[in-house]
Design an enzyme around this catalytic site. Structure first.
Site, PDB file in Angstrom:
ATOM      1  N   HIS A  26       0.887  -1.178   0.000  1.00 10.38           N
ATOM      2  CA  HIS A  26       0.000   0.000   0.000  1.00 10.38           C
ATOM      3  C   HIS A  26       0.923   1.226   0.000  1.00 10.38           C
ATOM      4  O   HIS A  26       0.861   2.068   0.897  1.00 10.38           O
ATOM      5  CB  HIS A  26      -0.950  -0.034   1.190  1.00 10.38           C
ATOM      6  CG  HIS A  26      -2.187   0.806   1.019  1.00 10.38           C
ATOM      7  ND1 HIS A  26      -3.469   0.303   1.124  1.00 10.38           N
ATOM      8  CD2 HIS A  26      -2.348   2.119   0.753  1.00 10.38           C
ATOM      9  CE1 HIS A  26      -4.352   1.275   0.936  1.00 10.38           C
ATOM     10  NE2 HIS A  26      -3.694   2.398   0.704  1.00 10.38           N
ATOM     11  N   GLU A  45      -3.999  -0.219  -5.663  1.00 11.82           N
ATOM     12  CA  GLU A  45      -4.126   0.875  -6.627  1.00 11.82           C
ATOM     13  C   GLU A  45      -2.856   1.167  -7.426  1.00 11.82           C
ATOM     14  O   GLU A  45      -2.246   2.240  -7.290  1.00 11.82           O
ATOM     15  CB  GLU A  45      -4.596   2.143  -5.905  1.00 11.82           C
ATOM     16  CG  GLU A  45      -5.885   1.955  -5.120  1.00 11.82           C
ATOM     17  CD  GLU A  45      -6.482   3.253  -4.582  1.00 11.82           C
ATOM     18  OE1 GLU A  45      -5.764   4.272  -4.550  1.00 11.82           O
ATOM     19  OE2 GLU A  45      -7.656   3.260  -4.208  1.00 11.82           O
ATOM     20  N   ASN A  96     -11.656  -0.431  -5.266  1.00 10.50           N
ATOM     21  CA  ASN A  96     -11.831   0.755  -4.426  1.00 10.50           C
ATOM     22  C   ASN A  96     -12.649   1.748  -5.224  1.00 10.50           C
ATOM     23  O   ASN A  96     -12.256   2.164  -6.315  1.00 10.50           O
ATOM     24  CB  ASN A  96     -10.474   1.387  -4.082  1.00 10.50           C
ATOM     25  CG  ASN A  96      -9.635   0.501  -3.181  1.00 10.50           C
ATOM     26  OD1 ASN A  96     -10.123  -0.513  -2.654  1.00 10.50           O
ATOM     27  ND2 ASN A  96      -8.381   0.862  -2.982  1.00 10.50           N
ATOM     28  N   GLU A 131     -12.419  -0.685  -0.625  1.00 10.46           N
ATOM     29  CA  GLU A 131     -12.445   0.650  -0.017  1.00 10.46           C
ATOM     30  C   GLU A 131     -13.655   1.389  -0.547  1.00 10.46           C
ATOM     31  O   GLU A 131     -13.947   1.347  -1.753  1.00 10.46           O
ATOM     32  CB  GLU A 131     -11.205   1.488  -0.391  1.00 10.46           C
ATOM     33  CG  GLU A 131      -9.945   1.095   0.309  1.00 10.46           C
ATOM     34  CD  GLU A 131      -8.760   1.976  -0.080  1.00 10.46           C
ATOM     35  OE1 GLU A 131      -8.967   3.160  -0.432  1.00 10.46           O
ATOM     36  OE2 GLU A 131      -7.630   1.467  -0.041  1.00 10.46           O
TER      37      GLU A 131
HETATM   38  C1  FCB Z   1      -7.348   5.519  -1.755  1.00 10.47           C
HETATM   39  C2  FCB Z   1      -6.202   4.923  -0.948  1.00 10.47           C
HETATM   40  C3  FCB Z   1      -6.405   4.997   0.533  1.00 10.47           C
HETATM   41  C4  FCB Z   1      -7.069   6.277   0.970  1.00 10.47           C
HETATM   42  C5  FCB Z   1      -8.271   6.600   0.129  1.00 10.47           C
HETATM   43  C6  FCB Z   1      -8.997   7.846   0.522  1.00 10.47           C
HETATM   44  O1  FCB Z   1      -6.865   5.912  -3.000  1.00 10.47           O
HETATM   45  O2  FCB Z   1      -6.020   3.580  -1.300  1.00 10.47           O
HETATM   46  O3  FCB Z   1      -5.158   4.770   1.152  1.00 10.47           O
HETATM   47  O4  FCB Z   1      -6.155   7.297   1.016  1.00 10.47           O
HETATM   48  O5  FCB Z   1      -7.924   6.663  -1.219  1.00 10.47           O
END
Ligand code: FCB
Length: 451
Positions: free
Chosen positions: A126, A171, A297, A351
């Site tokens: 991450h 990501e 996410n 997420e």
């Molecule tokens: C994503 C990230 C996470 C967080 C959110 C708001 O892009 O993976 O760490 O910062 O956004």
């Protein structure tokens, strides 16, 4: 209108419900017990890089508050917790000797979750790459791919028997684009050719890790987490429609096409010209290694315009504190689209959440907007499930307020409030709503409420 009271009835009994965090954003203890420097430790020191000139040295002090944070997670009633391992905490330089104290921390984290009936979902990367690897080229160097595979194997060997899932990368678009082309995230480089090579190496290291972990007999489920939006044209004009097609190809299909179809979108390769990545024989086959799940996410939709950029706020549309439009329908649209385009493995929403201006008053945070955000997006997830999407889980971002990258501590995404002066944690109304919702889910499972 959605019947929120019966929202839980849209989801099967074995649905994964969780909260998510990442190492750099919460851990702190940045230079303790043999942890090496990460690219984010370094980047935070670059003048102007972080809005409030903060860093992750203390963050939420999670490393020192592990037991009480585990109790906090369990108190929500979730059955899953998504966290990441700080690579430089377990291997200071990203290769060579392992740091027993760092590994011990994640041992305690995983065991502490299992004791409390919460399944561990571990992410390997991450974003906090060891700085020592950046010093020799970082993700732009092909050697980093092989170091990552070794790191993945080491973590699997140590923790794999107790994990529900291992995610390779979080990501990759953000790492490649924001880290290497716009330079707004670590390591702060600004070069398109480098960014594209980084994207390829991230995907390659993902595929090679899956192969290696399976060869090692890994029992945990294996996948990747992508940041995806539903992209749509601002108007029906042919210029906007063409722009939307290219934006979608560059941000979404650049990742999903190789993972599921074994090739990069041709139109993007053509546009890149001499900036296209160096791809060695066999790379695309490794990238296409089947996954056990895809992590998605989702925060907002993306509206493409060939003219002036689409400005949701100026148009009076609802936005959060990041300026991101609140658009739950986009989650349904995105998932249904993916389902129609590819043979998907089970999908986890890894997420989803929002930053809002929270106020802690008399021990309470009345974050009605966040509660509404989470509730409407869970409903949007339910709608995708009803349309046949193989959706298996939902995780709220984030367990608690934390270091929001280049925004520092100025943006709060937590369902739990963190007072940065005292580091005290307080459940916001959204956390209390989520806890009640999850209690409804469990009661339904146990047959305690009628259908
Ligand atoms: C994503 C990230 C996470 C967080 C959110 C708001 O892009 O993976 O760490 O910062 O956004």
């Amino acid at each position: 209108m959605t019947d929120y009271k019966n929202l839980h009835r849209h989801f099967p009994a074995d649905f994964v419900w969780g909260v998510a965090t990442s190492s750099f954003q919460i851990e702190g203890a940045a230079f303790e017990d043999g942890k090496g420097e990460s690219i984010w430790d370094r980047f935070c020191r670059a003048p102007g890089a972080i809005a409030d000139m903060s860093n992750g040295d203390v963050a939420c002090d999670h490393v020192h508050r592990l037991e009480s944070d585990l109790d906090l997670i369990a108190s929500l009633g979730v059955n899953a917790y998504r966290f990441s391992v700080s690579w430089p905490r377990v291997q200071a330089r990203g290769f060579g000797s392992w740091n027993e104290k760092g590994l011990g921390f994640y041992d305690r984290l995983v065991d502490g979750l299992l004791t409390r009936g919460v399944q561990p979902y571990l992410t390997l990367n991450h974003w906090d790459l060891p700085q020592a690897l950046q010093d020799v080229g970082g993700w732009a160097a092909r050697d980093t791919v092989h170091h990552f595979v070794d790191y993945a194997r080491g973590i699997q060997k140590r923790l794999g028997d107790r994990l529900a899932a291992i995610t390779t990368h979080n990501e990759p678009w953000v790492i490649a684009e924001l880290g290497h082309e716009t330079g707004t995230f670590a390591p702060g480089l600004k070069n398109r050719k480098t960014a594209i090579q980084v994207a390829h190496h991230l995907l390659l290291s993902h595929g090679l890790s899956l192969e290696a972990l399976r060869a090692d007999g890994c029992q945990a489920k294996l996948g990747i987490v992508l940041n995806l939006s539903s992209t749509m044209p601002a108007t029906e004009s042919s210029a906007d429609v063409a722009k939307a097609h290219m934006d979608d190809a560059k941000t979404r299909r650049w990742y999903t096409d190789p993972l599921f179809s074994g090739n990069y979108p041709q139109e993007v390769l053509s546009e890149l010209g001499s900036d296209a990545p160096i791809i060695e024989a066999g790379d695309m086959g490794h990238i296409q290694t089947p996954m056990d799940y895809l992590g998605v996410n989702y925060y907002t939709r993306y509206v493409s315009s060939a003219g002036e950029p689409f400005d949701a706020k100026a148009l009076g549309l609802p936005v959060n504190d990041m300026g991101w439009e609140i658009y739950p329908q986009g989650l349904t649209d995105l998932l249904v689209r993916l389902h129609h385009e590819y043979e998907l493995p089970p999908v986890l929403i890894t997420e989803n959440g929002g930053a809002f201006k929270d106020l802690l008053v008399d021990g309470k945070v009345h974050d009605a907007e966040r509660t509404d955000y989470i509730r409407t997006h869970i409903a949007a997830a339910g709608a995708a499930l009803a349309q046949g999407v193989p959706l298996a889980g939902y995780m709220a971002w984030s367990l608690m307020d934390n270091f929001e990258w280049s925004s520092g501590y100025t943006k709060r995404f937590g369902i739990v409030h963190v007072d940065y002066a005292t580091l005290g944690r307080t459940l916001k109304d959204s956390a209390i709503w989520y806890r009640c919702f999850l209690a409804d889910c469990r009661a339904a499972q146990l047959g305690m409420v009628g259908d």
